[in-house]
Design a protein around this motif. Structure first.
Motif, short mmCIF file in Angstrom:
data_model
loop_
_atom_site.label_atom_id
_atom_site.label_comp_id
_atom_site.label_asym_id
_atom_site.label_seq_id
_atom_site.Cartn_x
_atom_site.Cartn_y
_atom_site.Cartn_z
N ARG A 1 28.99 35.50 43.49
CA ARG A 1 29.69 34.33 43.98
C ARG A 1 28.88 33.66 45.08
O ARG A 1 28.15 34.30 45.81
N PHE B 1 33.78 32.20 35.49
CA PHE B 1 34.02 33.54 34.95
C PHE B 1 35.01 34.33 35.81
O PHE B 1 35.75 35.17 35.30
N SER B 2 35.04 34.07 37.11
CA SER B 2 35.91 34.87 37.99
C SER B 2 37.38 34.56 37.80
O SER B 2 38.24 35.36 38.18
N ARG B 3 37.72 33.44 37.19
CA ARG B 3 39.12 33.06 37.03
C ARG B 3 39.79 33.71 35.82
O ARG B 3 41.00 33.58 35.64
N SER B 4 39.01 34.40 34.99
CA SER B 4 39.62 34.96 33.77
C SER B 4 38.93 36.25 33.36
O SER B 4 37.72 36.27 33.14
N PRO B 5 39.68 37.36 33.24
CA PRO B 5 39.09 38.61 32.75
C PRO B 5 38.55 38.48 31.33
O PRO B 5 37.57 39.13 30.97
N ARG C 1 37.12 35.80 29.99
CA ARG C 1 35.80 35.19 30.09
C ARG C 1 34.78 36.21 30.60
O ARG C 1 33.64 36.27 30.12
N THR C 2 35.19 37.00 31.58
CA THR C 2 34.28 38.00 32.16
C THR C 2 33.86 39.01 31.12
O THR C 2 32.72 39.48 31.11
N ARG D 1 26.73 40.47 35.95
CA ARG D 1 27.73 39.64 36.61
C ARG D 1 27.04 38.57 37.48
O ARG D 1 25.99 38.80 38.07
N SER E 1 29.88 31.09 38.63
CA SER E 1 30.64 32.28 39.04
C SER E 1 32.13 31.98 39.08
O SER E 1 32.96 32.83 38.73
N ALA E 2 32.51 30.75 39.51
CA ALA E 2 33.92 30.39 39.56
C ALA E 2 34.54 30.37 38.16
O ALA E 2 35.68 30.79 37.97
N ASP F 1 30.10 40.04 30.23
CA ASP F 1 29.58 41.41 30.27
C ASP F 1 29.00 41.81 28.92
O ASP F 1 28.00 42.53 28.86
#
Length: 714
Positions: free
Chosen positions: A401, A381-385, A387-388, A398, A378-379, A392
Motif C-alpha cells: 500500500r 485489490f485491498s477492497r475485496s478478498p 480480487r486478492t 501482494r 493496491s486500493a 495471489d
C-alpha cells in the motif's frame, strides 16, 4: 599506636579521636578521666594604668571536673566536648585550647550552660552503662544471623521478580493480566513467567506457597519496582552524560492513541568506550504543541540533567522540522539556544529527504497523477478478498500500500508493478474475461489494463524504477545512529551523482518509449518523446536542486569540511582558512592556533587520507592514543559525531510508545509509562550494569518501611 589508644591526654585524643577507638579503649579513657598535667600559664595585662598578672591555678581542676589540660600546648580544654566532638562545639575548647585567662571564670560558666556541653557530659556519664555492644550474648548474635539470613532470602526472591519484570519490559509484554486470581486460566504473562521461574527455583516456589506478608507479585510492588528501575537507569544515563565531553538532544512531539500530546527526549553523546550512544530519556506530557510549551518542557528537563557549569556541553539540538522549530526569533531552537549558547539547530536530514520527494511527487502534475494511479493498484485489490485471490493466483505477489506517513509514493509499489507488469496485465484480463465479477470490478480492471498499456505510465514507471533504489539507499543510510556531517556529505554526493547519470540517460530512455506517429494521432493526449524527456528532466532537476538547497550545510556545520578526507590533499596545498574561521565562530571553545597546527599536520600526512568519515578518523586517534597530541582535532571530531543528522531515534521511541499504549494498560501514570518505555529501549544498557538488581533492591528497600526484611543488620 596501642599505647596511644589507651592514653587520655589531649594530644592523644586529637591525634586519635575518641570515636575511632574500640569500645574497650573508650572505656579505659573514661576510667582514667581527664588528664590534668602541671601547666604554667602566666598572663600580663594592663588596665587603667595598673599592671596585672594572671596565672593558672590547679584548684581550678577541683572546681571544674570537666577541665583538662595539654602540657605541650600549655592550654585548657573541655574533656567531654573533646571526646564527643559535635557540630556547633566551640573550637577553643576542643582544638586550640584556652590560654586567655581574662574573665576565665565567666568563660567556664558560659560554656557549662551550653546545650552541647551538657549533652556531651551526659553522653560521657552514660557511656558504658547501657551499651548493647557490651551486653552481646549468643542469643543476640543468633538473632542477627537469622535476620540476615531472612534478608538474603527476601533479596533473592526480589531479584527473581526483578528479572521477570525486566523480561516483560524488554519484550513489551503486559505486566498484568485480566484475571490474576489463583483459579484464573489466563493470569497474564508476568504471573505465568513468575510461576515458570518458581518451577526452577525452590526458594521462590516455597515463598509463593507460604508468603503472607510480602509475595512480590502485586500491582503495588510492580509499580514500585518500575519506579526503582527507572531511577537506576536515569542515574546511569545522567552519569554518562555528565562525564561526556559534548551532548546533543533530539526532540519530537506527537499525539498518541490516548490523545495525549507527548514530547520525546533523546540524548546523544560519546561514552567512555568511544561509542556513539542515543539514549531515550523520557516522554514528557505537553499541554499544547506550541513553541513555548515545548521549549519550557525541554529547558526544565535539561536543567535537571546538566548543572550550570556544564551548559557549554550541549552543542546541538535536532527536531523533525515542524513549523514551531524553525523560528529564528521565537521558535523552540531559539529559546533553547538563548540558554545553551552552543546548542546549534540541525534539521533532521531524513525529514529533508521526505520534503524533497514530496516536492517531486506533488508539484509536477503528470508525476502527481502517476503516483495517484499507482496507489490505485493496491486500493483495488485491498477492497475485496476475491480480487486478492486472483492476484495471489496469477501474480503470487501482494502489492504494497502507498505510504501516507512519509511521502506520497512507495518505492516498493513502483518496483512491484514494474517487475510484475506482465503478470498484472494477465490478472486484469482474467478479471475482465472471467464473468465472475461485478460490473464495477470489471470496469475498474479495464481501466487498470489500459493504464498498464499506456506509454506515458510505462515511461514514468521505468523512470522511478531507476530513481527509487537510490532514494531508498539514501534514506536507509540517514537512519543510522553513527552518521556525521562528513558522512552525510559523502552519501549526498553519491546520490546526486547517480541522479545525474539517470538524467544524462533520459534521451535513450525516452527513445525506448516513443510511440509510432499513427498511435499518437489516435491518442492526441498521449505525451510524445519530447514531452516525456522534458518532464523527466524536470523530475531530476527538482531532486538535484532541492537536494543541494536542503542538504547545504549551515554555518556551524561547515566545520565538517575541515575533516573531509578526500579533500586533505587539496587542503595541503591551500589551507581552508575560511572554513576554520567559520568553525571558530560556531565553537569558540576550541583553540584556533593549536587546531590549525594539528590540521596542517593531518593534511600533509598520507595515512589520514584513507579515513572515510569523522568516526573512522576519531577511532584512529583514540586507538593509537593520540588524543592528547591532537586534542583540538579530537574535540572537533567529538562535536561532529555528537551532532545528530537525523531524529530517527525519536521516531523509534514513538513506535515503542504506541505499542505500549496499545498492548498494555489504557490508564497509567507518566512515570510508569516512562519506566515501561525505558525497559525495552535501553535493555542493552541494563545488561551492562553488573549490579542492576542490587541497586534496584536497595532503592526498593529504602522507599518506605516494609514488613518484609530487606536491610541487613551488623
Amino acid at each position: 599506636m596501642e599505647r596511644e589508644s589507651l592514653n587520655n591526654t589531649v594530644k592523644s585524643l586529637i591525634s586519635l579521636p575518641f570515636e575511632r577507638r574500640s569500645y574497650q579503649e573508650k572505656v579505659h579513657v573514661k576510667e582514667r578521666g581527664p588528664d590534668q598535667p602541671n601547666i604554667t600559664i602566666i598572663q600580663q595585662s594592663k588596665d587603667r594604668g595598673k599592671q596585672y598578672t594572671r596565672s593558672f591555678s590547679r584548684t581550678w581542676f577541683s572546681s571544674k571536673a570537666w577541665l583538662t589540660a595539654c602540657s605541650e600546648a600549655n592550654a585548657l580544654f573541655c574533656f567531654p566536648c573533646l571526646l564527643f566532638q559535635t557540630s556547633g562545639s566551640d573550637p577553643a575548647w576542643i582544638k586550640t585550647g584556652i590560654t586567655d585567662l581574662k574573665h576565665f571564670s565567666e568563660k567556664t560558666k558560659r560554656h557549662e550552660q551550653t546545650g552541647i556541653h551538657m549533652e556531651n557530659a551526659l553522653r560521657l556519664a552514660m557511656f558504658g552503662k547501657i551499651n548493647i555492644s557490651c551486653q552481646l550474648d549468643e542469643g543476640y548474635r543468633i538473632g542477627i544471623r537469622k535476620h540476615n539470613e531472612e534478608v538474603d532470602k527476601n533479596r533473592h526472591i526480589l531479584s527473581k521478580i526483578i528479572d521477570c519484570v525486566k523480561f516483560c519490559g524488554a519484550f513489551e509484554l503486559a505486566l498484568r493480566g485480566h484475571d490474576e486470581s489463583e483459579s484464573s486460566e489466563n493470569p497474564g504473562v508476568f504471573r505465568g513467567l513468575v510461576d515458570f521461574v518458581a518451577s526452577l527455583d525452590t526458594v521462590l516456589h516455597e515463598h509463593l506457597q507460604t508468603a503472607t506478608v510480602f509475595k512480590g507479585t502485586s500491582k503495588t510492588v510492580q509499580n514500585e519496582l518500575l519506579d526503582c528501575m527507572l531511577s537506576v537507569l536515569r542515574e546511569c544515563i545522567i552519569g554518562e552524560i555528565r562525564s561526556a565531553d559534548f551532548i546533543s538532544i533530539q526532540a519530537d512531539e506527537t499525539m498518541d492513541i490516548s490523545t495525549q500530546c507527548q514530547l520525546v527526549l533523546v540524548i546523544r553523546y560519546i561514552d567512555k568506550a568511544h561509542d556513539v550512544r542515543e539514549r531515550f530519556f523520557e516522554f514528557m506530557p505537553l499541554q499544547s504543541a506550541t513553541a513555548d510549551s515545548i521549549a519550557t518542557a525541554l529547558l526544565d528537563r535539561l536543567s535537571s540533567i546538566l548543572p550550570d557549569d556544564q551548559k557549554s556541553k550541549l552543542i546541538s539540538q535536532a527536531y523533525d522540522g515542524a513549523s514551531v522549530m524553525r523560528g529564528n526569533t521565537g521558535g523552540v531552537q531559539k529559546k533553547v539556544q538563548d540558554v545553551y549558547v552552543n546548542a546549534h539547530y540541525v534539521h533532521c536530514y531524513a525529514h529533508q529527504l521526505n520534503l524533497i520527494m514530496q516536492q517531486v511527487t506533488s508539484h509536477i502534475p503528470k508525476v502527481r497523477n502517476f503516483f495517484s494511479d499507482l496507489a490505485g493498484f493496491s486500493a483495488f485489490f485491498s477492497r475485496s478478498p476475491k480480487r486478492t485471490s486472483v492476484l495471489d493466483r496469477v501474480v503470487a505477489h501482494r502489492l504494497p500500500r502507498a505510504s501516507t506517513v512519509r511521502w506520497n509514493f512507495h518505492s516498493r509499489a513502483v518496483n512491484t508493478v514494474f517487475e510484475h507488469k506482465e503478470d498484472l496485465l494477465q490478472c486484469f484480463e482474467t478479471i475482465s474475461d472471467s464473468g465472475e465479477f461485478d460490473p464495477t470490478t470489471v470496469r475498474e480492471a479495464g481501466g487498470f489494463l489500459r493504464l498498464l498499456e499506456d506509454d506515458s505510465f510505462s515511461f514514468f514507471l521505468k523512470l522511478f524504477h531507476l530513481i527509487m533504489p537510490h532514494v531508498d539507499i539514501l534514506y536507509s543510510q540517514l537512519q543510522k545512529r553513527t552518521i556525521d556531517p562528513v558522512f552525510v556529505q559523502g552519501i549526498m554526493q553519491q546520490f546526486t551523482d547517480n541522479i545525474k547519470k539517470i538524467r544524462d540517460s533520459l534521451p535513450t530512455l525516452c527513445g525506448e518509449h516513443s510511440g509510432s506517429v499513427s498511435q499518437l494521432a489516435k491518442k492526441p493526449r498521449t505525451l510524445g518523446p519530447g514531452d516525456l524527456q522534458k518532464i523527466a528532466t524536470e523530475v531530476c532537476d527538482t531532486i538535484l536542486g532541492h537536494a543541494k538547497e536542503r542538504f547545504a550545510f549551515t554555518k556551524h556545520l561547515i566545520s565538517a569540511t575541515l575533516l573531509q578526507a578526500d579533500r586533505f590533499q587539496e587542503y595541503h596545498s591551500q589551507f581552508p582558512e575560511a572554513a576554520l574561521n567559520t568553525t571558530m565562530e560556531a565553537y569558540p571553545l576550541l583553540n584556533k592556533n593549536k587546531l590549525k597546527t594539528e590540521l596542517a599536520l593531518i593534511y600533509s600526512n598520507d595515512q589520514f587520507r584513507s579515513c572515510s568519515g569523522a568516526m573512522a578518523l576519531y577511532q584512529l586517534f583514540m586507538g593509537n592514543n593520540l588524543q592528547d597530541t591532537f586534542s583540538e582535532t579530537v574535540a572537533l571530531l567529538k562535536i561532529l559525531i555528537t551532532t545528530p543528522m537525523t531524529t530517527a531515534e525519536s521516531e523509534r521511541c514513538f513506535s515503542t510508545l504506541k505499542r505500549i499504549k496499545t498492548f498494555l494498560r489504557n490508564k497509567m501514570t507518566q512515570d510508569r509509562l516512562n519506566a515501561l518505555a525505558m525497559l525495552p529501549m535501553e535493555k542493552n544498557l541494563i545488561k551492562t550494569i553488573p549490579d542492576f538488581n542490587h541497586r534496584v533492591t536497595e532503592k526498593f528497600a529504602s522507599l518506605k518501611e516494609r514488613r518484609a526484611k530487606f536491610m541487613y543488620k551488623k
